[in-house]
Design a protein around this motif. Sequence first.
Motif, mmCIF file in Angstrom:
data_model
loop_
_atom_site.group_PDB
_atom_site.id
_atom_site.type_symbol
_atom_site.label_atom_id
_atom_site.label_comp_id
_atom_site.label_asym_id
_atom_site.label_seq_id
_atom_site.Cartn_x
_atom_site.Cartn_y
_atom_site.Cartn_z
ATOM 1 N N ASN A 43 -1.271 -8.106 -5.140
ATOM 2 C CA ASN A 43 -0.228 -7.679 -6.072
ATOM 3 C C ASN A 43 0.741 -6.679 -5.448
ATOM 4 O O ASN A 43 1.922 -6.657 -5.810
ATOM 5 C CB ASN A 43 -0.847 -7.134 -7.358
ATOM 6 N N VAL A 44 0.270 -5.867 -4.525
ATOM 7 C CA VAL A 44 1.181 -4.961 -3.817
ATOM 8 C C VAL A 44 2.195 -5.775 -3.014
ATOM 9 O O VAL A 44 3.376 -5.431 -2.975
ATOM 10 C CB VAL A 44 0.406 -3.974 -2.911
ATOM 11 N N LEU A 45 1.742 -6.851 -2.391
ATOM 12 C CA LEU A 45 2.661 -7.730 -1.667
ATOM 13 C C LEU A 45 3.713 -8.304 -2.616
ATOM 14 O O LEU A 45 4.902 -8.369 -2.279
ATOM 15 C CB LEU A 45 1.901 -8.848 -0.962
ATOM 16 N N ASP A 46 3.281 -8.687 -3.822
ATOM 17 C CA ASP A 46 4.223 -9.189 -4.833
ATOM 18 C C ASP A 46 5.193 -8.090 -5.272
ATOM 19 O O ASP A 46 6.387 -8.330 -5.441
ATOM 20 C CB ASP A 46 3.477 -9.727 -6.057
ATOM 21 N N LEU A 48 6.159 -5.453 -3.549
ATOM 22 C CA LEU A 48 7.111 -5.192 -2.471
ATOM 23 C C LEU A 48 8.154 -6.307 -2.372
ATOM 24 O O LEU A 48 9.332 -6.039 -2.130
ATOM 25 C CB LEU A 48 6.376 -5.027 -1.138
ATOM 26 N N ARG A 49 7.724 -7.543 -2.570
ATOM 27 C CA ARG A 49 8.676 -8.663 -2.544
ATOM 28 C C ARG A 49 9.682 -8.534 -3.683
ATOM 29 O O ARG A 49 10.887 -8.683 -3.496
ATOM 30 C CB ARG A 49 7.924 -9.997 -2.640
ATOM 31 N N ASP A 50 9.188 -8.230 -4.881
ATOM 32 C CA ASP A 50 10.072 -8.076 -6.042
ATOM 33 C C ASP A 50 11.006 -6.870 -5.891
ATOM 34 O O ASP A 50 12.148 -6.903 -6.347
ATOM 35 C CB ASP A 50 9.251 -7.934 -7.327
ATOM 36 N N LEU A 51 10.513 -5.826 -5.251
ATOM 37 C CA LEU A 51 11.319 -4.622 -5.046
ATOM 38 C C LEU A 51 12.579 -4.941 -4.241
ATOM 39 O O LEU A 51 13.650 -4.401 -4.510
ATOM 40 C CB LEU A 51 10.492 -3.545 -4.331
ATOM 41 N N GLN A 63 4.302 -0.332 -11.903
ATOM 42 C CA GLN A 63 3.380 -1.453 -11.745
ATOM 43 C C GLN A 63 2.099 -1.009 -11.053
ATOM 44 O O GLN A 63 1.013 -1.438 -11.436
ATOM 45 C CB GLN A 63 4.045 -2.583 -10.947
ATOM 46 N N VAL A 64 2.215 -0.160 -10.044
ATOM 47 C CA VAL A 64 1.019 0.332 -9.350
ATOM 48 C C VAL A 64 0.203 1.223 -10.283
ATOM 49 O O VAL A 64 -1.025 1.172 -10.278
ATOM 50 C CB VAL A 64 1.395 1.082 -8.055
ATOM 51 N N ASP A 80 -2.337 1.690 3.810
ATOM 52 C CA ASP A 80 -2.043 0.257 3.927
ATOM 53 C C ASP A 80 -0.637 -0.066 3.420
ATOM 54 O O ASP A 80 0.098 -0.843 4.037
ATOM 55 C CB ASP A 80 -3.062 -0.579 3.149
ATOM 56 N N MET A 81 -0.258 0.520 2.292
ATOM 57 C CA MET A 81 1.068 0.255 1.743
ATOM 58 C C MET A 81 2.167 0.827 2.647
ATOM 59 O O MET A 81 3.209 0.202 2.822
ATOM 60 C CB MET A 81 1.183 0.806 0.323
ATOM 61 N N LEU A 82 1.905 1.987 3.238
ATOM 62 C CA LEU A 82 2.875 2.560 4.168
ATOM 63 C C LEU A 82 3.029 1.649 5.387
ATOM 64 O O LEU A 82 4.135 1.431 5.876
ATOM 65 C CB LEU A 82 2.455 3.973 4.582
ATOM 66 N N THR A 83 1.931 1.076 5.833
ATOM 67 C CA THR A 83 1.986 0.131 6.951
ATOM 68 C C THR A 83 2.835 -1.084 6.593
ATOM 69 O O THR A 83 3.684 -1.511 7.381
ATOM 70 C CB THR A 83 0.557 -0.321 7.329
ATOM 71 N N LEU A 84 2.615 -1.633 5.405
ATOM 72 C CA LEU A 84 3.410 -2.782 4.970
ATOM 73 C C LEU A 84 4.898 -2.427 4.894
ATOM 74 O O LEU A 84 5.761 -3.234 5.274
ATOM 75 C CB LEU A 84 2.927 -3.271 3.595
#
Length: 171
Positions: A43-46, A48-51, A63-64, A80-84
């Motif tokens: 969902n974090v990937l989703d 970030l994509r939507d952002l 959302q988070v 992990d999110m900072l890495t993405l």
Amino acid sequence: WAPPGLPPPANLQRKSPPPGLPHPPNLQLKSVFTYTVSSFRRNVLDILRDLKLHKNVGAAVRQVRLYDVPQNRQTAEFADMLTLAVEEERGPSRRLSIAFIAGLVRVFDRECCVEGMCLFFAEIYADLKSEVYNLKSITESEILPTFKSVLRVPEMKTIVPVVRKALGCMV
């Protein structure tokens, strides 16, 4: 709703505060989602994509918040999110993603966010140098200024030595 200067109708009852105002402190909000590492990552990937499409950092942070990430996972998830975010090649999208991660300081425990940044720079950064073009510049011009705006001075003093070591600067 009433026009400015007029009282609202007597039969208007609001169940939540106006947008932008916090909920009352005694209100218990239930998590909409059940947290699991794999579902959260997906969902974090989703998010970030939507952002990248709607460019609404506040909505992404909300959302988070719905996941109610357990405190014992917040440090790892933050790193992990900072890495993405840093792996994003397009500058405007990367800056939006970094702003989103910085906004999580208001969702996650602040200490976990600081520990997540330290984890990122101590353990992840070295491996990313070979994958992310101009990572040092991204760190100096995007990550640090963004987090400096949301973290307190003592928190930044904890992070800066770890960052300087990762960047290869003298401590």
